[in-house]
Design an enzyme around this catalytic site. Structure first.
Site, PDB file in Angstrom:
ATOM      1  N   LYS A  99       1.084  -1.764  -0.126  1.00 38.62           N
ATOM      2  CA  LYS A  99       0.373  -0.005   0.011  1.00 38.62           C
ATOM      3  C   LYS A  99       0.632   1.503  -0.030  1.00 38.62           C
ATOM      4  CE  LYS A  99      -4.282  -1.753   1.774  1.00 38.62           C
ATOM      5  NZ  LYS A  99      -3.902  -3.361   1.838  1.00 38.62           N
TER       6      LYS A  99
HETATM    7  C1  LIG Z   1      -4.882  -4.394   1.683  1.00 38.89           C
HETATM    8  C2  LIG Z   1      -4.021  -5.277   1.578  1.00 38.89           C
HETATM    9  C3  LIG Z   1      -4.141  -6.891   0.464  1.00 38.89           C
HETATM   10  C4  LIG Z   1      -5.320  -6.659  -0.909  1.00 38.89           C
HETATM   11  O1  LIG Z   1      -5.157  -5.695  -1.112  1.00 38.89           O
HETATM   12  P1  LIG Z   1      -6.205  -5.323  -2.608  1.00 38.89           P
HETATM   13  O2  LIG Z   1      -5.826  -4.140  -3.032  1.00 38.89           O
HETATM   14  O3  LIG Z   1      -7.748  -5.642  -1.523  1.00 38.89           O
HETATM   15  O4  LIG Z   1      -7.230  -6.744  -2.792  1.00 38.89           O
HETATM   16  C5  LIG Z   1      -3.166  -7.897   0.491  1.00 38.89           C
HETATM   17  N1  LIG Z   1      -2.189  -7.934   1.465  1.00 38.89           N
HETATM   18  C6  LIG Z   1      -2.028  -7.102   2.264  1.00 38.89           C
HETATM   19  C7  LIG Z   1      -0.851  -6.972   3.417  1.00 38.89           C
HETATM   20  C8  LIG Z   1      -2.653  -5.865   2.518  1.00 38.89           C
HETATM   21  O5  LIG Z   1      -2.067  -5.419   3.295  1.00 38.89           O
END
Ligand SMILES: *Cc1c(COP(=O)(O)O)cnc(C)c1O
Length: 435
Positions: free
Chosen positions: A107
């Protein structure tokens, strides 16, 4: 480039508007009015470009004139200042590590790029931009560290008390400066409801310039396309031209970005989505019926999503045509016991310590290969450093994890958080009093 709403293709807004609105009023999602096609020359020679050069080419194709090239280059060099290395576990299986940014989760790509885009479009004399965000753990850390010190912005993070990991809480609550954390005595859904109510409160919106940092913002989607191209470049440098990507999925923003990259011309054989038991999408791909459910708590809790908010974007990319979608995307689902076994398998076979989300991607990539053997590289995405989910990892496995330097530095720093009950009046008063 202009952006339309998935609910109304006649509605067009500029990139800047799409970023600050986050959501169109009709509750659709913003999409670029056309999917830009990359030059064949670029794709053919992509292995000669650096990660930042690739990121610039992609962003420039999507955003167009709204950010002049020289400014966009600077913005990208600042936002994308860490690598996404591809590590081979065997001759045909590799993990794309997306956790080398400041909060150790993928993210960071979205949050750092969005914070700088918002900073770029904020003019002198504008009211302070108040970013409100509810988090179950990873989003808050990425947004906090992404916006830390970005002028003209202030971030307020709501997180559920006792429901985030130690490293996650430290990332949320040790920043100070333009970052505030509120520890809510409730669940993630309670946090999200409070934030939603604030956005819908006309009185509050008169007082404050509120904006959202959630995963549906187009400025979070765009930078997530970069690393699919970069992974492909790294494969090409090794003489590999065929790839299947497996993405651990919750809100389906990450894989949505991969599918956008595919539509822009990135040659990918297939995409695989791995989910935990929150299996709305796998059920949909089987039955053709989209039936969201309330989310269930799992070990891979950043994917505990019952109604994936980015799903409509994927539907839009595939013209709401299930057969077309199924020819490109397959999905598998795993319960906690299987997830634990996946982490163990990665460790036993490769001495690789993975977070639960990454283990789900690994299992799904193996399942796909078993059903579809072939001469391609299986690349599964690692979305978080294992240290963020230490509680979910077997201690025998976790003993091999070295805490990154940045996470070590946060230990023992004073916790700066406002404790609050689930009460909108209290939250609103806090926002107004501390303005
Ligand atoms: C947010 C997140 C996901 C999921 O990603 P999406 O874009 O919501 O599908 C998977 N793994 C981790 C560690 C995350 O922080």
């Amino acid at each position: 480039m202009q952006f339309y709403s998935t609910n109304n293709k006649d509605l067009r807004v500029s990139f800047q508007e799409a970023v600050f609105n986050s959501l169109p009023q009709d509750k659709g999602l913003y999409m670029p009015e056309e999917i830009p096609q990359l030059a064949p020359y670029f794709l053919k020679n992509i292995q000669q470009y650096s990660f930042q050069e690739i990121a610039f080419q992609i962003a420039n194709a999507i955003i167009g004139k709204d950010i002049p090239e020289a400014d966009l280059k600077k913005l990208i060099n600042d936002a994308i200042n860490f690598d996404a290395p591809l590590k081979f576990l065997s001759a045909d299986t590799a993990v794309l590590e997306l956790f080398h940014g400041p909060s150790y989760a993928f993210k960071d790509f979205g949050a750092r790029f969005m914070s700088r885009v918002m900073g770029y479009f904020s003019k002198q004399g504008d009211k302070l931009l108040d970013v409100l965000v509810a988090t179950s753990g990873d989003t808050g850390g990425a947004v906090a560290l992404g916006f830390l010190g970005v002028e003209g912005t202030r971030v307020t993070i709501l997180y559920p008390k006792g429901k985030v990991s130690k490293v996650q809480e430290e990332q949320l609550t040790t920043n100070g400066r333009n970052i505030r954390a509120i520890e809510i005595d409730g669940t993630f859904d309670d946090c999200q409801a409070l934030v939603k109510q604030a956005f819908n409160d006309p009185e509050l919106n008169k007082e404050l310039r509120l904006t959202s940092a959630n995963s549906i913002n187009i400025a979070r989607l765009i930078p997530q396309t970069f690393y699919y191209f970069w992974a492909y470049a790294q494969l090409k440098a090794q003489g590999i031209n065929e790839v299947v990507f497996t993405v651990p999925s919750g809100n389906f923003g990450n894989i949505g970005a991969g599918l956008l990259a595919y539509r822009m011309g990135l040659p990918v054989e297939h995409f695989v989505a791995g989910t935990n038991v929150n299996d709305t999408v796998p059920r949909f791909l089987n039955s053709g019926k989209y039936e969201p459910k309330s989310s269930v708590q799992t070990l891979a809790n950043a994917m505990d999503v019952g109604n994936p908010s980015n799903w409509v974007r994927i539907q839009d990319l595939f013209h709401n045509n299930l057969e077309e979608l199924k020819s490109v995307v397959t999905s598998y689902t795993y319960n906690d016991e299987e997830t634990v076994n996946g982490m163990k398998e990665l460790y036993d076979n490769y001495k690789y310590v993975a977070c639960p989300h990454t283990a789900i991607a690994y299992l799904a990539s193996e399942a796909y290969r078993n059903e579809h053997p072939g001469e391609y590289a299986s690349v599964f995405l690692s979305t978080a450093h294992p240290c963020k989910f230490s509680e979910a990892i077997d201690s025998e496995v976790f003993k091999d994890v070295k805490l990154p330097e940045g996470a070590e530095k946060l230990q023992g720093k004073p916790k700066l958080a406002e404790a609050m009950n689930v009460d909108y009046a209290t939250f609103k008063e806090y926002l107004i009093k501390n303005n």
